[in-house]
Design a protein around this motif. Structure first.
Motif, PDB file in Angstrom:
ATOM      1  N   PRO A  67       0.828  -1.216   0.000  1.00 57.78           N
ATOM      2  CA  PRO A  67       0.000   0.000   0.000  1.00 57.78           C
ATOM      3  C   PRO A  67       0.860   1.263   0.000  1.00 57.78           C
ATOM      4  CG  PRO A  67      -0.829  -1.589   1.594  1.00 57.78           C
ATOM      5  CD  PRO A  67       0.484  -2.140   1.090  1.00 57.78           C
ATOM      6  N   ARG A  68       0.476   2.243  -0.802  1.00 59.98           N
ATOM      7  CA  ARG A  68       1.230   3.492  -0.900  1.00 59.98           C
ATOM      8  C   ARG A  68       1.322   4.159   0.474  1.00 59.98           C
ATOM      9  NH1 ARG A  68       2.945   6.142  -5.067  1.00 59.98           N
ATOM     10  NH2 ARG A  68       1.753   4.775  -6.466  1.00 59.98           N
ATOM     11  N   GLY A  69       2.513   4.633   0.807  1.00 64.49           N
ATOM     12  CA  GLY A  69       2.727   5.260   2.099  1.00 64.49           C
ATOM     13  C   GLY A  69       3.181   4.296   3.173  1.00 64.49           C
ATOM     14  N   THR A  70       3.322   2.990   2.816  1.00 62.68           N
ATOM     15  CA  THR A  70       3.782   2.005   3.808  1.00 62.68           C
ATOM     16  C   THR A  70       5.190   2.332   4.271  1.00 62.68           C
ATOM     17  OG1 THR A  70       2.410   0.259   2.848  1.00 62.68           O
ATOM     18  CG2 THR A  70       4.255  -0.440   4.218  1.00 62.68           C
ATOM     19  N   LEU A  71       6.057   2.720   3.335  1.00 59.14           N
ATOM     20  CA  LEU A  71       7.467   2.961   3.649  1.00 59.14           C
ATOM     21  C   LEU A  71       7.750   4.456   3.720  1.00 59.14           C
ATOM     22  CD1 LEU A  71       9.170   0.369   1.260  1.00 59.14           C
ATOM     23  CD2 LEU A  71       8.484   0.056   3.642  1.00 59.14           C
ATOM     24  N   PRO A  72       8.604   4.877   4.655  1.00 56.37           N
ATOM     25  CA  PRO A  72       9.016   6.289   4.684  1.00 56.37           C
ATOM     26  C   PRO A  72       9.864   6.626   3.466  1.00 56.37           C
ATOM     27  CG  PRO A  72      10.274   5.013   6.293  1.00 56.37           C
ATOM     28  CD  PRO A  72       9.212   4.099   5.764  1.00 56.37           C
ATOM     29  N   GLU A  73       9.766   7.832   3.011  1.00 56.49           N
ATOM     30  CA  GLU A  73      10.541   8.292   1.851  1.00 56.49           C
ATOM     31  C   GLU A  73      11.762   9.040   2.357  1.00 56.49           C
ATOM     32  OE1 GLU A  73      11.411   8.172  -2.005  1.00 56.49           O
ATOM     33  OE2 GLU A  73       9.447   7.493  -1.280  1.00 56.49           O
ATOM     34  N   GLY A  74      12.912   8.423   2.235  1.00 54.12           N
ATOM     35  CA  GLY A  74      14.140   9.038   2.724  1.00 54.12           C
ATOM     36  C   GLY A  74      14.743   9.990   1.716  1.00 54.12           C
ATOM     37  N   PRO A  75      15.786  10.708   2.108  1.00 53.79           N
ATOM     38  CA  PRO A  75      16.466  11.615   1.176  1.00 53.79           C
ATOM     39  C   PRO A  75      17.081  10.813   0.036  1.00 53.79           C
ATOM     40  CG  PRO A  75      17.759  11.318   3.176  1.00 53.79           C
ATOM     41  CD  PRO A  75      16.447  10.664   3.433  1.00 53.79           C
ATOM     42  N   PRO A  76      16.976  11.294  -1.209  1.00 56.85           N
ATOM     43  CA  PRO A  76      17.531  10.541  -2.336  1.00 56.85           C
ATOM     44  C   PRO A  76      19.057  10.493  -2.285  1.00 56.85           C
ATOM     45  CG  PRO A  76      16.719  12.687  -3.063  1.00 56.85           C
ATOM     46  CD  PRO A  76      16.308  12.537  -1.634  1.00 56.85           C
ATOM     47  N   VAL A  77      19.589   9.291  -2.121  1.00 61.14           N
ATOM     48  CA  VAL A  77      21.035   9.060  -2.115  1.00 61.14           C
ATOM     49  C   VAL A  77      21.297   7.795  -2.928  1.00 61.14           C
ATOM     50  CG1 VAL A  77      21.435  10.147   0.142  1.00 61.14           C
ATOM     51  CG2 VAL A  77      20.887   7.705   0.031  1.00 61.14           C
ATOM     52  N   TRP A  78      22.555   7.571  -3.236  1.00 63.71           N
ATOM     53  CA  TRP A  78      22.910   6.303  -3.869  1.00 63.71           C
ATOM     54  C   TRP A  78      22.615   5.173  -2.888  1.00 63.71           C
ATOM     55  CZ3 TRP A  78      23.852   5.613  -8.853  1.00 63.71           C
ATOM     56  CH2 TRP A  78      24.326   6.685  -9.617  1.00 63.71           C
TER      57      TRP A  78
ATOM     58  N   ARG B 225      21.155  14.135   7.667  1.00 64.45           N
ATOM     59  CA  ARG B 225      21.340  12.886   8.428  1.00 64.45           C
ATOM     60  C   ARG B 225      20.488  12.887   9.685  1.00 64.45           C
ATOM     61  NH1 ARG B 225      26.847  13.531   7.624  1.00 64.45           N
ATOM     62  NH2 ARG B 225      27.113  14.131   9.807  1.00 64.45           N
ATOM     63  N   ALA B 226      20.494  14.005  10.403  1.00 67.97           N
ATOM     64  CA  ALA B 226      19.728  14.089  11.651  1.00 67.97           C
ATOM     65  C   ALA B 226      18.234  13.933  11.385  1.00 67.97           C
ATOM     66  CB  ALA B 226      20.011  15.410  12.353  1.00 67.97           C
ATOM     67  N   ALA B 227      17.734  14.590  10.331  1.00 67.41           N
ATOM     68  CA  ALA B 227      16.311  14.507  10.013  1.00 67.41           C
ATOM     69  C   ALA B 227      15.924  13.089   9.602  1.00 67.41           C
ATOM     70  CB  ALA B 227      15.969  15.499   8.899  1.00 67.41           C
ATOM     71  N   TRP B 228      16.782  12.440   8.826  1.00 71.71           N
ATOM     72  CA  TRP B 228      16.485  11.074   8.381  1.00 71.71           C
ATOM     73  C   TRP B 228      16.576  10.096   9.544  1.00 71.71           C
ATOM     74  CZ3 TRP B 228      13.792   8.066   5.885  1.00 71.71           C
ATOM     75  CH2 TRP B 228      14.163   6.782   5.474  1.00 71.71           C
ATOM     76  N   ARG B 229      17.529  10.290  10.427  1.00 69.12           N
ATOM     77  CA  ARG B 229      17.628   9.430  11.619  1.00 69.12           C
ATOM     78  C   ARG B 229      16.371   9.570  12.477  1.00 69.12           C
ATOM     79  NH1 ARG B 229      22.146  11.142  13.065  1.00 69.12           N
ATOM     80  NH2 ARG B 229      21.409  12.700  14.550  1.00 69.12           N
ATOM     81  N   ASP B 230      15.878  10.782  12.620  1.00 69.51           N
ATOM     82  CA  ASP B 230      14.649  10.994  13.395  1.00 69.51           C
ATOM     83  C   ASP B 230      13.463  10.301  12.728  1.00 69.51           C
ATOM     84  OD1 ASP B 230      16.055  12.481  15.224  1.00 69.51           O
ATOM     85  OD2 ASP B 230      15.411  14.437  14.438  1.00 69.51           O
ATOM     86  N   GLU B 231      13.426  10.358  11.399  1.00 66.59           N
ATOM     87  CA  GLU B 231      12.323   9.735  10.672  1.00 66.59           C
ATOM     88  C   GLU B 231      12.350   8.209  10.816  1.00 66.59           C
ATOM     89  OE1 GLU B 231       8.947   9.234   8.440  1.00 66.59           O
ATOM     90  OE2 GLU B 231       9.778  11.119   9.208  1.00 66.59           O
ATOM     91  N   VAL B 232      13.538   7.625  10.705  1.00 65.91           N
ATOM     92  CA  VAL B 232      13.679   6.173  10.808  1.00 65.91           C
ATOM     93  C   VAL B 232      13.271   5.678  12.189  1.00 65.91           C
ATOM     94  CG1 VAL B 232      15.369   4.275  10.858  1.00 65.91           C
ATOM     95  CG2 VAL B 232      15.440   5.955   9.013  1.00 65.91           C
ATOM     96  N   THR B 233      13.584   6.455  13.224  1.00 56.78           N
ATOM     97  CA  THR B 233      13.314   6.025  14.602  1.00 56.78           C
ATOM     98  C   THR B 233      12.041   6.649  15.175  1.00 56.78           C
ATOM     99  OG1 THR B 233      14.744   7.805  15.450  1.00 56.78           O
ATOM    100  CG2 THR B 233      15.769   5.659  15.048  1.00 56.78           C
ATOM    101  N   ARG B 234      11.247   7.311  14.350  1.00 63.61           N
ATOM    102  CA  ARG B 234      10.044   7.993  14.837  1.00 63.61           C
ATOM    103  C   ARG B 234       9.099   6.993  15.521  1.00 63.61           C
ATOM    104  NH1 ARG B 234       8.150  12.745  13.423  1.00 63.61           N
ATOM    105  NH2 ARG B 234       9.411  12.773  11.498  1.00 63.61           N
ATOM    106  N   GLY B 235       8.699   7.331  16.737  1.00 65.61           N
ATOM    107  CA  GLY B 235       7.774   6.480  17.466  1.00 65.61           C
ATOM    108  C   GLY B 235       8.368   5.168  17.931  1.00 65.61           C
ATOM    109  N   TRP B 236       9.688   5.053  17.830  1.00 62.02           N
ATOM    110  CA  TRP B 236      10.356   3.794  18.160  1.00 62.02           C
ATOM    111  C   TRP B 236      10.435   3.638  19.669  1.00 62.02           C
ATOM    112  CZ3 TRP B 236      16.196   2.969  18.553  1.00 62.02           C
ATOM    113  CH2 TRP B 236      16.498   1.614  18.651  1.00 62.02           C
ATOM    114  N   ASP B 237       9.926   2.513  20.174  1.00 63.10           N
ATOM    115  CA  ASP B 237       9.949   2.259  21.610  1.00 63.10           C
ATOM    116  C   ASP B 237      10.781   1.025  21.951  1.00 63.10           C
ATOM    117  OD1 ASP B 237       8.398   0.333  20.530  1.00 63.10           O
ATOM    118  OD2 ASP B 237       6.600   0.727  21.730  1.00 63.10           O
ATOM    119  N   GLY B 238      11.750   0.728  21.101  1.00 65.61           N
ATOM    120  CA  GLY B 238      12.585  -0.454  21.311  1.00 65.61           C
ATOM    121  C   GLY B 238      12.219  -1.597  20.398  1.00 65.61           C
TER     122      GLY B 238
END
Length: 411
Positions: free
Chosen positions: A47-58, A364-377
């Motif tokens: 489903p669209r929106g399942t995955l976060p969209e990170g900054p475009p990098v190689w 990097r900081a913004a993407w790290r926050d996005e990856v761990t958003r709502g993370w409780d372990g």
């Protein structure tokens, strides 16, 4: 399969297709490794929106266990980096995380580990990846799991004789024809001879560190290389070359051709093809497939990228690199529970470093926050749900593949 050293290019396709099907039927984990195209087809079906969209990098584009391992740089230093960039694109870094998570989950299943271990592996992936991106704890390199430490020790102790015995089965300057190496036709041999006379090729082999490329380069032997899984059916060659360096002239003497010293080098040449991994919208990448692979390698895996060159061979884009004895892959047959969790953390850390070195501190900081958003372990819901969904689809696909293989054998 019988020895097939005399097959010509027109006769190889059926044999290579059979080998690819056989390799992918050996285990569910092998099916995951060799089926990048299906991975992205199924990923696109989420489903669209399942995955976060990170900054475009190689990104690697095919970030499974076998595509990480020790790599030597031009000076011989060894680091654990991504070792195969055929699928590299400027894209969503989340795709590498999901691909690695699926590969780890498949390896855990193949090791008969309970589902709770897979959950812990995905949790540690997030920790390791965030650490690799930088920030709190980023200055501390996580401890290497035993599977990584063992292969690194092997890599550091390897020399040319080990590479020759492993790849060539002999230290003599020849490529033995047989199950892996097949004879070339006249056009292929001539194309390879011409290739190794090009200045860019000569400089890469003679001087991968960019220093003065003095000396000569001579093609000793070459063969078609039946290797890998996704590359079967495309151009793949092994070339044995001698790097010659005249000596004695420092005393003002020309000692002649009998006084030439040098070393042997084993060169891998692989056709570059269109990637299955989707690029990020609006990004610009090299149009030539080989240039794209080399650009991605230099961004993600500097040790490998500095030893690669985009070339044209038989009218097709190809990537060449000299194989170093220290270049090994993580070949994991069995995981213990704790080893699986440690490996997940460490390998995600390596991927986080590869992505993070392309971002400035704010990104990097913004993407790290996005990856761990709502993370409780626990693993984020998007990672857990996508890996579980894809694991199920791959399991069904693997069984269907095995059925087709069985029917094919019976016929």
């Amino acid at each position: 399969m019988p020895d097939t050293p005399t097959l010509g290019p027109q006769d190889r396709a059926a044999v290579l297709d059979h080998q690819r099907i056989l390799k992918m039927a050996r285990s569910a984990h092998a099916f995951v490794r060799g089926n990048t195209l299906k991975f992205y087809e199924w990923l696109d079906g989420l489903p669209r929106g399942t995955l976060p969209e990170g900054p475009p990098v190689w990104i690697c584009g095919d970030c499974h266990l076998g595509n990480l391992g020790p790599l030597a740089d031009a000076e011989g230093r060894v680091d654990i980096q991504i070792r195969d960039l055929d699928q590299t694109v400027i894209g969503n870094p989340t795709h590498d995380l999901v691909r690695l998570g699926l590969s780890l989950a498949s390896a855990a299943r193949g090791s008969d580990l309970p589902g709770v271990v897979t959950a812990r592996m995905l949790e540690e992936m997030v920790r390791g990846y965030a650490q690799g991106l930088g920030g709190r704890g980023a200055d501390e390199t996580p401890p290497e799991p035993e599977v990584v430490r063992t292969v690194r020790r092997r890599a550091l102790g390897r020399h040319w004789k080990h590479l020759a015995r492993e790849r060539l089965k002999d230290v003599e300057p020849r490529i033995p024809l047989g199950r892996k190496f097949w004879a070339l036709d006249a056009a292929e041999r001539e194309a390879l001879r011409d290739l190794f006379e090009e200045e860019a090729v000569r400089r890469l082999v003679l001087s991968p560190d960019g220093r003065d490329a003095a000396g000569g380069l001579r093609l000793v032997d070459a063969a078609y290389w039946m290797k890998g899984c996704s590359s079967l059916g495309f151009l793949r060659y092994a070339a044995l070359v001698r790097v010659e360096e005249e000596h004695g002239k420092e005393q003002g003497k020309d000692l002649g051709k009998d006084h030439v010293r040098g070393r042997l080098a084993l060169i891998d040449l692989k056709e570059a093809v269109a990637p299955a991994a989707p690029p990020a919208p609006g990004v610009r990448m090299p149009e030539d497939a080989a240039d794209r692979v080399v650009a991605g390698a230099r961004a993600l895996s500097p040790n490998l990228g500095e030893r690669m060159l985009a070339v044209t061979l038989l009218g097709k884009p190809a990537v060449m690199r000299e194989l170093a004895p220290q270049d090994l892959k993580l070949d994991i047959d069995q995981f213990s529970r704790e080893e699986a969790v440690r490996a997940a953390h460490y390998l995600a850390y390596v991927v986080g470093q590869a992505h993070g070195r392309q971002m400035d501190e704010a990104v990097r900081a913004a993407w790290r926050d996005e990856v761990t958003r709502g993370w409780d372990g626990e693993a984020p819901s998007w990672l857990w749900s996508s890996v579980v969904e894809l694991a199920g689809r791959h399991e069904v696909g693997y069984l269907q593949h095995c059925r087709r293989y069985a029917e094919r054998r019976a016929a």
